[in-house]
Motif scaffolding. Structure first.
Motif, PDB file in Angstrom:
ATOM      1  N   GLY A 122      93.418  68.892  97.913  1.00  0.00           N
ATOM      2  CA  GLY A 122      93.616  67.482  97.617  1.00  0.00           C
ATOM      3  C   GLY A 122      93.944  67.324  96.137  1.00  0.00           C
ATOM      4  N   LEU A 152      89.906  65.692 103.450  1.00  0.00           N
ATOM      5  CA  LEU A 152      90.571  66.983 103.591  1.00  0.00           C
ATOM      6  C   LEU A 152      90.123  67.699 104.858  1.00  0.00           C
ATOM      7  N   PHE A 171      90.878  68.926  94.535  1.00  0.00           N
ATOM      8  CA  PHE A 171      89.775  68.984  95.488  1.00  0.00           C
ATOM      9  C   PHE A 171      90.022  70.070  96.528  1.00  0.00           C
ATOM     10  N   SER A 202      89.326  59.641  94.411  1.00  0.00           N
ATOM     11  CA  SER A 202      87.940  60.108  94.353  1.00  0.00           C
ATOM     12  C   SER A 202      87.014  58.927  94.101  1.00  0.00           C
ATOM     13  N   GLU A 215      85.442  68.135  97.425  1.00  0.00           N
ATOM     14  CA  GLU A 215      85.838  66.740  97.603  1.00  0.00           C
ATOM     15  C   GLU A 215      84.663  65.778  97.603  1.00  0.00           C
ATOM     16  N   VAL A 254      94.049  64.596  93.238  1.00  0.00           N
ATOM     17  CA  VAL A 254      93.476  63.267  93.015  1.00  0.00           C
ATOM     18  C   VAL A 254      94.419  62.400  92.199  1.00  0.00           C
TER      19      VAL A 254
END
Length: 419
Positions: free
Chosen positions: A212, A204, A381, A362, A199, A214
């Motif tokens: 995660g 997270l 992520f 991000s 990440e 994005v």
């Protein structure tokens, strides 16, 4: 139910390969594997060997991207590929997971999928060349070229701090820079692209979630600012008569920070990253300062507003201190919204594997943002400890890596299987 990997491609194998790659460029405070350096070539050659060991067909394109391809039996020769991958180059004193995680997990995922039936599309693992801007001041060069976004005229002028040109490094691997345009892939040649990455933030970790997905990527804008004053004796020139370029530059640093603070709520940031003073002597008033600014945000209008405020502040500082300032925009990429179908595919994979996930943005740029211009693209992520990245202390937990590998594998399968 989680996919069971072959013993040779479980998380232990991934961790082993990451550690081996980390030896290329390992230093006392981190890994320095700048694009097309000796360490980068060693890492690239190692990955090529891994690809060949998996019976992938390996190709190096006109910009130096490494492409390992698996074609299931019976598919059409011109079928579009499902692609995964990331990069191997690092920033100075960087970490072992940034980029390398996506390359190794991509290879592991494709190796797993070779054992599964029902694949209708080719699979590719890509090692993108020169993702980091640390050496030549241009980011994501390899994926830009693959996406047909190459800026060849600017790249021809690009040099590192030692005066070594990007074009000469390409020529050294038999890739004349004039041919970089041929690295562009036709849009119909790619069915989907999916990258796995740490990440480089704390969302997270703070939420205690392993995956995660994005939604948007904040692309960078980079400025080079040159402040011109008058060099003079640091003891003999009275303070009130000085045109001290470093004093003005210091005011610019603070102005950038203050303006960025006002845009934090809009998920935009700006950072002065490098300052160089000339002539650089302890007893000489700085006559010139060069500085570089990195600006990012997920909302393009916010980024434009921040840049304009920074320019206005610089103009005021220059006038007040009688130190002329020039501003060069090195490049300016737009934020990217990722493909909703790919996002939903990754969410479906997480649900199938019973791995919790969340959507997030991000603020770091990635190769995915360029690939999104020519294909449906997504970015997964996993957490990194305390959000630390671009640092020798970068760390991702094995359990999170395992979750990322499982999700990547299943999502790639969903994209490549018969419908």
């Amino acid at each position: 139910m989680a996919i069971q990997a072959k013993n040779s491609h479980d998380v232990a194998w991934v961790l082993e390969q990451i550690e081996r790659i980390a030896q290329f460029g390992q230093g006392r405070s981190g890994i320095t594997r700048l694009a097309f350096s000796k360490a980068d070539h060693e890492a690239r050659n190692y990955i090529i060997e891994l690809m060949q060991a998996e019976d992938l067909t390996v190709h190096i394109d006109a910009v130096g991207n490494i492409i390992g391809r698996f074609e299931p039996e019976g598919i059409q020769a011109d079928a579009p590929a499902v692609i995964t991958g990331s990069h191997l180059d690092t920033v100075p004193s960087g970490g072992k997971y940034d980029g390398a995680l996506g390359v190794v997990c991509g290879l592991a995922a494709v190796s797993r999928l070779k054992e599964r039936s029902g694949l209708e599309y080719p699979l590719e693992v890509v090692v993108f060349a020169a993702e980091e801007s640390s050496r030549f001041n241009f980011a994501t060069i390899g994926s830009k070229a693959m996406a047909g976004l190459a800026n060849v005229s600017a790249w021809m002028r690009a040099q590192d701090q030692d005066g070594i040109s990007f074009s000469s490094e390409l020529a050294a691997i038999g890739r004349p820079i004039e041919n970089v345009g041929s690295a562009a892939r036709p849009k119909n040649s790619i069915r989907g692209f999916l990258e796995l990455h740490i990440e480089q933030g704390r969302v997270l970790e703070q939420e205690k979630i392993s995956i995660g997905i994005v939604d948007k990527i904040a692309a960078p804008t980079r400025l080079k600012i040159t402040v011109v004053g008058t060099a003079g004796h640091s003891g003999a020139v009275p303070i009130e008569e000085r045109q001290d370029a470093l004093v003005s530059a210091s005011m610019i640093v603070l102005a950038v920070r203050d303006i960025a603070t006002e845009y934090t709520y809009q998920s935009a940031v700006a950072t002065v990253t490098i300052l160089k003073t000339y002539p650089g002597a302890i007893n000489v008033i700085p006559g010139q300062v060069e500085m570089w600014v990195d600006i990012r945000g997920t909302d393009h209008e916010s980024v434009i507003g921040m840049i304009q405020e920074i320019k206005d502040a610089i103009s005021t500082i220059a006038d007040d201190n009688d130190t002329p300032v020039s501003i060069e925009v090195l490049f300016s990429d737009k934020p990217v919204k990722l493909d909703e179908t790919i996002i939903e595919t990754v969410e479906s994979a997480c649900q199938q594997l019973k791995i919790p996930s969340l959507r997030l943005d991000s603020l770091a740029g990635h190769d995915t943002m360029n690939m999104a211009h020519i294909a449906p693209a997504g970015l997964i992520f996993i957490p990194c400890k305390q959000g630390v990245s671009h640092n020798g202390n970068e760390y991702a937990a094995p359990d999170d890596i395992a979750a990322g590998l499982d999700v990547l594998t299943e999502a790639l399968y969903q994209l490549a299987k018969c419908k």
